[in-house]
Design a protein around this motif. Structure first.
Motif, short mmCIF file in Angstrom:
data_model
loop_
_atom_site.label_atom_id
_atom_site.label_comp_id
_atom_site.label_asym_id
_atom_site.label_seq_id
_atom_site.Cartn_x
_atom_site.Cartn_y
_atom_site.Cartn_z
N UNK A 173 0.84 -1.20 0.00
CA UNK A 173 0.00 0.00 0.00
C UNK A 173 0.88 1.26 0.00
N UNK A 174 0.37 2.33 -0.58
CA UNK A 174 1.14 3.57 -0.72
C UNK A 174 1.60 4.10 0.64
N UNK A 175 0.74 4.05 1.66
CA UNK A 175 1.14 4.56 2.97
C UNK A 175 2.32 3.78 3.53
N UNK A 176 2.36 2.46 3.28
CA UNK A 176 3.49 1.64 3.75
C UNK A 176 4.75 1.97 2.96
N UNK A 177 4.59 2.22 1.67
CA UNK A 177 5.73 2.59 0.84
C UNK A 177 6.33 3.91 1.33
N UNK A 178 5.48 4.86 1.73
CA UNK A 178 5.97 6.13 2.25
C UNK A 178 6.72 5.90 3.56
N UNK A 179 6.16 5.10 4.44
CA UNK A 179 6.84 4.78 5.71
C UNK A 179 8.19 4.12 5.43
N UNK A 180 8.23 3.21 4.47
CA UNK A 180 9.48 2.54 4.10
C UNK A 180 10.48 3.53 3.52
N UNK A 181 10.00 4.47 2.73
CA UNK A 181 10.87 5.49 2.14
C UNK A 181 11.51 6.34 3.23
N UNK A 213 11.63 16.67 9.45
CA UNK A 213 11.34 16.04 8.16
C UNK A 213 10.26 16.85 7.45
N UNK A 214 10.07 16.62 6.16
CA UNK A 214 9.01 17.34 5.46
C UNK A 214 7.64 17.08 6.10
N UNK A 215 6.75 18.02 5.87
CA UNK A 215 5.40 17.91 6.43
C UNK A 215 4.59 16.88 5.64
N UNK A 216 3.45 16.54 6.20
CA UNK A 216 2.53 15.62 5.53
C UNK A 216 2.16 16.18 4.16
N UNK A 217 1.84 17.46 4.12
CA UNK A 217 1.47 18.08 2.84
C UNK A 217 2.63 18.09 1.86
N UNK A 277 -0.58 10.08 3.16
CA UNK A 277 0.73 10.46 3.70
C UNK A 277 0.69 10.43 5.23
N UNK A 278 -0.38 10.95 5.79
CA UNK A 278 -0.53 10.95 7.24
C UNK A 278 -0.53 9.54 7.81
N UNK A 279 -1.20 8.63 7.12
CA UNK A 279 -1.27 7.23 7.58
C UNK A 279 0.13 6.61 7.58
N UNK A 280 0.92 6.90 6.55
CA UNK A 280 2.29 6.38 6.49
C UNK A 280 3.17 6.94 7.58
N UNK A 281 3.05 8.22 7.81
CA UNK A 281 3.86 8.86 8.85
C UNK A 281 3.45 8.37 10.23
N UNK A 282 2.15 8.14 10.42
CA UNK A 282 1.68 7.65 11.72
C UNK A 282 2.23 6.27 12.07
N UNK A 283 2.57 5.48 11.07
CA UNK A 283 3.23 4.20 11.34
C UNK A 283 4.53 4.46 12.10
N UNK A 284 5.28 5.46 11.63
CA UNK A 284 6.57 5.77 12.26
C UNK A 284 6.39 6.49 13.60
N UNK A 285 5.34 7.27 13.72
CA UNK A 285 5.04 7.91 15.01
C UNK A 285 4.73 6.83 16.04
N UNK A 286 3.93 5.84 15.65
CA UNK A 286 3.56 4.75 16.57
C UNK A 286 4.76 3.89 16.95
N UNK A 287 5.77 3.82 16.09
CA UNK A 287 7.00 3.08 16.40
C UNK A 287 7.95 3.88 17.28
#
Length: 122
Positions: free
Chosen positions: A7-15, A31-35, A48-58
């Motif tokens: 999924x795109x959000x996971x790809x963003x988190x991986x990036x 880091x750059x903002x969600x927007x 984008x927010x969903x991907x970043x939240x993966x890293x926030x939760x980690x």
């Protein structure tokens, strides 16, 4: 830039993870903002927010309200540990199981791995 089976959000988190590990985003750097991520990758800001939240939760990224998002102290260590554990689960455990099935000893496997590392150097 984001393409693949995930999924795109996971790809963003991986990036972002890869960029932290490479040192592009050092610990305690903004880091750059969600927007900004959404615009750069041409994705929905909610994605984008969903991907970043993966890293926030980690515990890898933290948000400073009104200021932005930052790489947490210890983020690189967290990501390296998770990556190493994932590598062991995805590759080492199946390797050991298959080697056992084929009757290869620990020494056989270690020798093959050592040879592979040596070949990579050359």
């Amino acid at each position: 830039m984001l393409t693949g089976d995930k999924p795109i959000f996971q790809q963003l988190a991986d990036h972002i993870t890869a960029e932290i590990l490479k040192g592009t985003y050092p610990e305690e750097s903004q880091i750059p903002s969600i927007n900004e991520f959404a615009e750069f990758f041409r994705i929905n800001p909610a994605t984008a927010n969903k991907g970043i939240n993966i890293l926030v939760n980690q515990g890898v990224i933290y948000k400073k309200r009104g200021i932005g998002m930052f790489v947490a102290t210890g983020a690189r260590a967290i990501l390296l540990d998770e990556g190493q554990q994932g590598f062991i689960r995805a590759f080492i455990s199946p390797l050991v199981n298959e080697a056992s099935t084929l009757g290869l000893s620990k020494d056989d496997v270690l020798a093959a791995v050592t040879d592979a590392f040596e070949a990579k150097k050359g």
